[in-house]
Design an enzyme around this catalytic site. Structure first.
Site, short mmCIF file in Angstrom:
data_model
loop_
_atom_site.label_atom_id
_atom_site.label_comp_id
_atom_site.label_asym_id
_atom_site.label_seq_id
_atom_site.Cartn_x
_atom_site.Cartn_y
_atom_site.Cartn_z
N ASN A 160 0.85 -1.19 0.00
CA ASN A 160 0.00 0.00 0.00
C ASN A 160 0.89 1.24 0.00
O ASN A 160 1.21 1.81 1.04
CB ASN A 160 -0.94 -0.03 1.21
CG ASN A 160 -2.00 -1.09 1.08
OD1 ASN A 160 -2.96 -0.93 0.33
ND2 ASN A 160 -1.82 -2.20 1.80
N GLU A 161 1.27 1.64 -1.20
CA GLU A 161 2.19 2.75 -1.39
C GLU A 161 1.53 4.07 -0.96
O GLU A 161 0.32 4.13 -0.76
CB GLU A 161 2.62 2.82 -2.86
CG GLU A 161 3.30 1.56 -3.36
CD GLU A 161 4.73 1.40 -2.87
OE1 GLU A 161 5.10 2.03 -1.87
OE2 GLU A 161 5.49 0.63 -3.49
#
Length: 628
Positions: A160-161
């Site tokens: 989850n950038e």
């Protein structure tokens, strides 16, 4: 208000600091064991969320030990992995499916039907449905009971950038460039790292009943502090754990360094004012107020929570002079000690002279990057300096470098007279090119390719060492077995590594050692090499020469030493920094990210200047290491 309550005013997630990753892994594994056994007695399953990367490796090894030595069964365990690279099949050596088999699943009795990992090969038009089915399967299993997490350099959990929303679900995501750079060594070059991954979303993770995030090493310290103490933000997906009712951080000492209770302990409670803590407080205050140490006043100490220090060791004038003198005494142009001089206030002793010096480099570039000018200075001052590359570094070399070497060899063969010797060289070059073509974009290096890549980096180290005045016969390549037999994130040292390093120590009987890795991720090359060195020194501690060895730590890829941690600062002139730059230019096969040291050296000098010390072009820094 108690110390813990004060710490909680900064920390928004319960955070447990362990002496090392092994202790943290053991504590976490004990919790998981208790949950598995409790559910087994009830005839129920346990659903575990699993993470990948180097961080959970100690935890998985402890679970395997519990299975093999204490009979822990995983037959009632169902697992869901956080993520998988999109584009990789489960048989690819860098796929997370392969990682999980190697690191845990092949070593325990979990039913294969209970293992769930997103597919990296699902067709593009079916990705959405595949991700929805993954969510539905988790819900059908009763939801995640215990989710294991790591934290990336961008503060991400799973993949989850930055920008991932709090409610995001399992999906395909584009990987951040920093994430791809961090994985570049795993894939033999950034160009080979997949651009996409399938990951559980932040919302998916937060549905887990219990969450534990693990982090090791100083490189994770900044993001740990931001996630634990900062605001909840999409820029750092780990910060969303603040909103979970049962989320905790398990971290080692290195990863705790930026937490307020560790970095600025006087703000959360009473402090034992050791010399190191005193220097930390004074230098911190100087940087915060942007004043040299000698210009700090009683008011500055009182205004910044340091009245206890002032009452114990003040007034400010005398305290400032004492700390200033300590900082000044770290500066030396004689890293091996100055012969025939009073060494009372010098970092290194004057005798014996000359010294036998071993400079340990985990990979062939590390020592030159961090302390190339100090190496040059030691040689110029008459010491017997030997650079020891502990591993070949072959996994750092991109395929393009091997391709270039083979192509050049073929071209050269075409312009020289035909001979049996050149026929052999031509056959070798063609074999290399064939292996590269068969290997493809994501394939595994064969022993022939690893050997060639190691030789490329050997030549570059010899050239760089020569630029630092170190002769070829003073450069040693130890090729520790753990590296030659392993891959990044899968390394595991053995007694053979310790024996090889101990034999080298006994052969050289060094008066001075330079090493790195004490602050690194324990599963990294530098971290493993440091543990091997510790064990080798321990094996040699009863020998006469061992008691006469001084040990100095330098920082490689980890966060530079803070001002209060520095015990020796070696200043560099503009000419010396220029020569170091030319030495680093010899590493043509490595990216600029591997070699970005001159600016760090300049920042060290700026820090010393800000504290009121002499202004230098650059400084290389070292910390004295206590003997094992």
């Amino acid at each position: 208000m108690s110390r813990r309550t004060l710490a909680e005013s900064y920390e928004h997630i319960p955070t447990h600091i362990f002496p090392n990753s092994g202790a943290a892994a053991k504590a976490l594994a004990a919790e998981v064991k208790a949950l598995i056994e409790e559910r087994a007695k009830e005839g129920k399953n346990v659903v575990l969320g699993m993470a990948t990367g180097s961080t959970p490796v100690p935890f998985y090894r402890e679970l395997i030990r519990l299975h093999k030595e204490e009979g822990l069964s995983f037959k009632n365990v169902i697992t869901f992995n956080l993520d998988e690279y999109y584009g990789l099949g489960g048989d690819h050596p860098e796929s997370y499916a392969c990682f999980m088999r190697e690191q845990i699943f092949d070593h325990i009795d979990i039913p294969k039907a209970n293992i769930n990992i997103p597919s990296g090969l699902v067709p593009g038009d079916q990705v959405f449905a595949h991700c929805r089915e993954y969510e539905e399967k988790m819900d059908a299993a009763g939801g995640i009971d215990f989710q294991i997490l790591g934290i990336g350099r961008t503060g991400h959990i799973g993949f989850n950038e930055p920008g991932s929303s709090r409610d995001s679900l399992t999906r395909r995501i584009t990987l951040d460039r920093v994430t791809r750079q961090d994985a570049a060594a795993d894939f033999r070059g950034e160009e080979n790292v997949p651009h996409f991954a399938i990951t559980m979303g932040v919302g998916t993770i937060l549905r887990g009943k219990k969450l534990v995030l693990m982090a090791w090493g100083e490189n994770k310290a900044e993001m740990v502090a931001k996630a634990v103490e900062g605001e909840v933000t999409e820029a750092i997906s780990a910060s969303f754990l603040q909103d979970h009712p049962d989320a905790r951080f398990f971290i080692d000492v290195g990863a705790s360094r930026e937490l307020t209770r560790v970095k600025l302990p006087w703000l959360v409670g009473p402090v034992s004012w050791t010399p190191r803590e005193t220097r930390r407080a004074v230098t911190w205050q100087a940087f915060k107020t942007k004043r040299p140490v000698l210009k700090l006043t009683d008011e500055h100490y009182n205004e910044h929570g340091l009245s206890d220090l002032l009452s114990e060791q003040g007034p400010a004038y005398q305290l400032n002079i004492r700390i200033f003198n300590q900082l000044q005494h770290t500066i030396t142009g004689w890293p091996g000690g100055k012969p025939n001089e009073d060494d009372t206030y010098r970092p290194e002793r004057a005798t014996p002279y000359p010294k036998r010096v071993l400079v340990f480099s985990p990979e062939p570039q590390d020592a030159i990057v961090a302390m190339g000018s100090t190496i040059e200075r030691l040689v110029e001052q008459g010491h017997d300096v030997r650079i020891v590359a502990l591993t070949s570094g072959s996994l750092r070399i991109a395929d393009s470098e091997a391709d270039k070497f083979a192509g050049t060899l073929l071209e050269l063969a075409g312009i020289v007279e035909d001979s049996p010797a050149w026929q052999n060289q031509t056959a070798y070059a063609r074999e290399v090119l064939r292996l590269l073509e068969e290997k493809g974009e994501f394939g595994e290096d064969t022993p022939v390719l690893r050997q060639l890549k190691g030789l490329i980096l050997r030549g570059e180290l010899r050239d760089a060492a020569h630029a630092c005045n170190v002769a070829n016969d003073h450069v040693t390549f130890l090729d520790l077995p753990f590296y030659e037999q392993g891959r990044y994130r899968r390394f595991k040292s053995t007694e053979a590594d310790v024996e090889a390093l101990a034999a080298l120590l006994r052969e050289n009987k060094p008066h001075q050692i330079y090493a790195t890795g004490d602050a690194a991720d324990p599963s990294s090359v530098a971290g493993i090499c440091f543990k091997v060195l510790e064990a080798a020194l321990k094996a040699c501690k009863t020998e006469d020469w061992s008691g006469n060895t001084s040990l100095w730590l330098y920082r490689g890829k980890e966060k530079p030493l803070a001002a209060h941690e520095i015990d020796m600062a070696v200043p560099l002139s503009p000419m010396q920094l220029g020569r170091k730059g030319r030495a680093l230019s010899r590493y043509g096969s490595l990216s600029s990210l591997e070699l970005a040291s001159p600016e760090s050296n300049r920042q060290n000098a700026r820090n010393y200047d800000a504290l009121g010390l002499a202004e230098y072009e650059a400084i290389e820094t070292f910390q004295r290491w206590s003997r094992v």
